[in-house]
Design a protein around this motif. Structure first.
Motif, PDB file in Angstrom:
ATOM      1  N   SER A  77       0.832  -1.206   0.000  1.00 46.97           N
ATOM      2  CA  SER A  77       0.000   0.000   0.000  1.00 46.97           C
ATOM      3  C   SER A  77       0.861   1.248   0.000  1.00 46.97           C
ATOM      4  N   LEU A  78       0.300   2.296  -0.560  1.00 44.51           N
ATOM      5  CA  LEU A  78       0.904   3.618  -0.518  1.00 44.51           C
ATOM      6  C   LEU A  78      -0.217   4.642  -0.398  1.00 44.51           C
ATOM      7  N   ARG A  79       0.113   5.791   0.185  1.00 47.71           N
ATOM      8  CA  ARG A  79      -0.841   6.888   0.259  1.00 47.71           C
ATOM      9  C   ARG A  79      -0.222   8.131  -0.359  1.00 47.71           C
ATOM     10  N   LEU A  80      -0.859   8.636  -1.384  1.00 49.78           N
ATOM     11  CA  LEU A  80      -0.403   9.852  -2.029  1.00 49.78           C
ATOM     12  C   LEU A  80      -1.159  11.050  -1.462  1.00 49.78           C
ATOM     13  N   SER A  81      -0.472  12.177  -1.416  1.00 51.80           N
ATOM     14  CA  SER A  81      -1.092  13.422  -0.969  1.00 51.80           C
ATOM     15  C   SER A  81      -0.860  14.504  -2.005  1.00 51.80           C
ATOM     16  N   CYS A  82      -1.738  15.493  -1.990  1.00 54.57           N
ATOM     17  CA  CYS A  82      -1.604  16.609  -2.928  1.00 54.57           C
ATOM     18  C   CYS A  82      -2.141  17.861  -2.249  1.00 54.57           C
ATOM     19  N   VAL A  83      -1.310  18.873  -2.168  1.00 50.47           N
ATOM     20  CA  VAL A  83      -1.729  20.158  -1.627  1.00 50.47           C
ATOM     21  C   VAL A  83      -1.919  21.121  -2.785  1.00 50.47           C
ATOM     22  N   ALA A  84      -3.059  21.767  -2.825  1.00 54.82           N
ATOM     23  CA  ALA A  84      -3.364  22.716  -3.900  1.00 54.82           C
ATOM     24  C   ALA A  84      -3.219  24.134  -3.369  1.00 54.82           C
ATOM     25  N   SER A  85      -2.312  24.868  -3.960  1.00 54.40           N
ATOM     26  CA  SER A  85      -2.093  26.249  -3.535  1.00 54.40           C
ATOM     27  C   SER A  85      -2.343  27.190  -4.706  1.00 54.40           C
ATOM     28  N   GLY A  86      -2.345  28.472  -4.408  1.00 54.45           N
ATOM     29  CA  GLY A  86      -2.439  29.477  -5.455  1.00 54.45           C
ATOM     30  C   GLY A  86      -3.832  29.720  -5.971  1.00 54.45           C
ATOM     31  N   TYR A  87      -4.824  29.137  -5.325  1.00 52.30           N
ATOM     32  CA  TYR A  87      -6.203  29.292  -5.804  1.00 52.30           C
ATOM     33  C   TYR A  87      -6.869  30.380  -5.005  1.00 52.30           C
ATOM     34  N   THR A  88      -7.409  31.367  -5.698  1.00 57.14           N
ATOM     35  CA  THR A  88      -7.958  32.515  -4.992  1.00 57.14           C
ATOM     36  C   THR A  88      -9.393  32.308  -4.530  1.00 57.14           C
TER      37      THR A  88
ATOM     38  N   ARG B  73     -10.601  13.843   0.285  1.00 55.88           N
ATOM     39  CA  ARG B  73     -10.088  15.208   0.349  1.00 55.88           C
ATOM     40  C   ARG B  73     -10.418  15.831   1.688  1.00 55.88           C
ATOM     41  N   ASP B  74      -9.575  16.751   2.111  1.00 57.31           N
ATOM     42  CA  ASP B  74      -9.789  17.516   3.319  1.00 57.31           C
ATOM     43  C   ASP B  74      -9.851  18.971   2.885  1.00 57.31           C
ATOM     44  N   ASN B  75     -11.048  19.506   2.757  1.00 61.94           N
ATOM     45  CA  ASN B  75     -11.199  20.867   2.253  1.00 61.94           C
ATOM     46  C   ASN B  75     -10.578  21.902   3.197  1.00 61.94           C
ATOM     47  N   ALA B  76     -10.582  21.616   4.468  1.00 61.36           N
ATOM     48  CA  ALA B  76     -10.008  22.561   5.431  1.00 61.36           C
ATOM     49  C   ALA B  76      -8.496  22.674   5.267  1.00 61.36           C
ATOM     50  N   LYS B  77      -7.871  21.620   4.768  1.00 64.23           N
ATOM     51  CA  LYS B  77      -6.414  21.607   4.589  1.00 64.23           C
ATOM     52  C   LYS B  77      -6.003  21.750   3.125  1.00 64.23           C
ATOM     53  N   ASN B  78      -6.970  21.978   2.226  1.00 65.07           N
ATOM     54  CA  ASN B  78      -6.674  22.078   0.788  1.00 65.07           C
ATOM     55  C   ASN B  78      -5.887  20.868   0.298  1.00 65.07           C
ATOM     56  N   THR B  79      -6.226  19.707   0.806  1.00 66.76           N
ATOM     57  CA  THR B  79      -5.419  18.518   0.531  1.00 66.76           C
ATOM     58  C   THR B  79      -6.257  17.387  -0.038  1.00 66.76           C
ATOM     59  N   LEU B  80      -5.676  16.721  -1.022  1.00 71.64           N
ATOM     60  CA  LEU B  80      -6.276  15.567  -1.675  1.00 71.64           C
ATOM     61  C   LEU B  80      -5.432  14.346  -1.357  1.00 71.64           C
ATOM     62  N   TYR B  81      -6.088  13.186  -1.232  1.00 70.15           N
ATOM     63  CA  TYR B  81      -5.370  11.951  -0.924  1.00 70.15           C
ATOM     64  C   TYR B  81      -5.768  10.852  -1.910  1.00 70.15           C
ATOM     65  N   LEU B  82      -4.861   9.886  -2.051  1.00 69.69           N
ATOM     66  CA  LEU B  82      -5.174   8.661  -2.783  1.00 69.69           C
ATOM     67  C   LEU B  82      -4.573   7.499  -2.005  1.00 69.69           C
ATOM     68  N   GLN B  83      -5.422   6.724  -1.373  1.00 66.59           N
ATOM     69  CA  GLN B  83      -4.981   5.519  -0.661  1.00 66.59           C
ATOM     70  C   GLN B  83      -4.991   4.371  -1.655  1.00 66.59           C
ATOM     71  N   MET B  84      -3.844   3.763  -1.836  1.00 63.94           N
ATOM     72  CA  MET B  84      -3.703   2.690  -2.815  1.00 63.94           C
ATOM     73  C   MET B  84      -3.350   1.395  -2.095  1.00 63.94           C
ATOM     74  N   ASN B  85      -4.245   0.428  -2.159  1.00 64.23           N
ATOM     75  CA  ASN B  85      -4.045  -0.874  -1.531  1.00 64.23           C
ATOM     76  C   ASN B  85      -3.969  -1.958  -2.594  1.00 64.23           C
ATOM     77  N   SER B  86      -3.475  -3.113  -2.201  1.00 61.81           N
ATOM     78  CA  SER B  86      -3.381  -4.258  -3.117  1.00 61.81           C
ATOM     79  C   SER B  86      -2.722  -3.847  -4.431  1.00 61.81           C
ATOM     80  N   LEU B  87      -1.624  -3.161  -4.314  1.00 61.62           N
ATOM     81  CA  LEU B  87      -0.958  -2.639  -5.509  1.00 61.62           C
ATOM     82  C   LEU B  87      -0.437  -3.761  -6.388  1.00 61.62           C
ATOM     83  N   LYS B  88      -0.482  -3.509  -7.696  1.00 55.37           N
ATOM     84  CA  LYS B  88      -0.035  -4.465  -8.703  1.00 55.37           C
ATOM     85  C   LYS B  88       1.100  -3.835  -9.518  1.00 55.37           C
ATOM     86  N   PRO B  89       1.928  -4.650 -10.128  1.00 56.62           N
ATOM     87  CA  PRO B  89       3.000  -4.092 -10.976  1.00 56.62           C
ATOM     88  C   PRO B  89       2.467  -3.173 -12.063  1.00 56.62           C
ATOM     89  N   GLU B  90       1.274  -3.450 -12.557  1.00 58.02           N
ATOM     90  CA  GLU B  90       0.707  -2.595 -13.606  1.00 58.02           C
ATOM     91  C   GLU B  90       0.251  -1.233 -13.089  1.00 58.02           C
TER      92      GLU B  90
END
Length: 125
Positions: A17-28, A73-90
């Protein structure tokens, strides 16, 4: 203009498993006006939309990841997540976070709007 910045990639063995995060900035405007999502690009393949999420939490997934990946997503933190389980080589690819002002609604999988530099995910067998 939105500037997404991804993090959390890495190398794992198949089944891991891996968890990706993304912070979005610069949006007015308010963060919850954004449709957010993830797409990926693997060598020799076309870009593939992975998942998208509305500001109210409604989600869209590609068939290839349904039941294994969870977008949130956590709107209060301007953050997006992707929880990836059972990952495959593809699943090995560069993963990009994308954001588009759309009143908070998503109508399609990404790519759309602006995206970041990406974060590499490598899954070994």
């Amino acid at each position: 203009q939105v500037h997404p910045v991804e993090s959390g990639g890495g190398s794992v063995q198949a089944g891991g498993s891996l968890r990706l995060s993304c912070v979005a900035s610069g949006y007015t405007y308010r963060y919850n006006f954004l449709c957010m999502g993830w797409f990926r690009l693997a060598p020799g393949k076309e870009r593939e939309g992975v998942a998208a999420i509305d500001s109210d939490g409604s989600t869209i997934y590609a068939d290839s990841v349904k039941g294994r990946f969870t977008i949130s997503r956590d709107n209060a933190k301007n953050t997006l997540y992707l929880q990836m389980n059972s990952l495959k080589p593809e699943d090995t690819a560069m993963y990009y976070c994308a954001a588009v002002p759309s009143g908070g609604y998503c109508y399609t999988l990404p790519p759309f709007g602006n995206w970041g530099q990406g974060t590499q995910v490598t899954v070994s067998s």
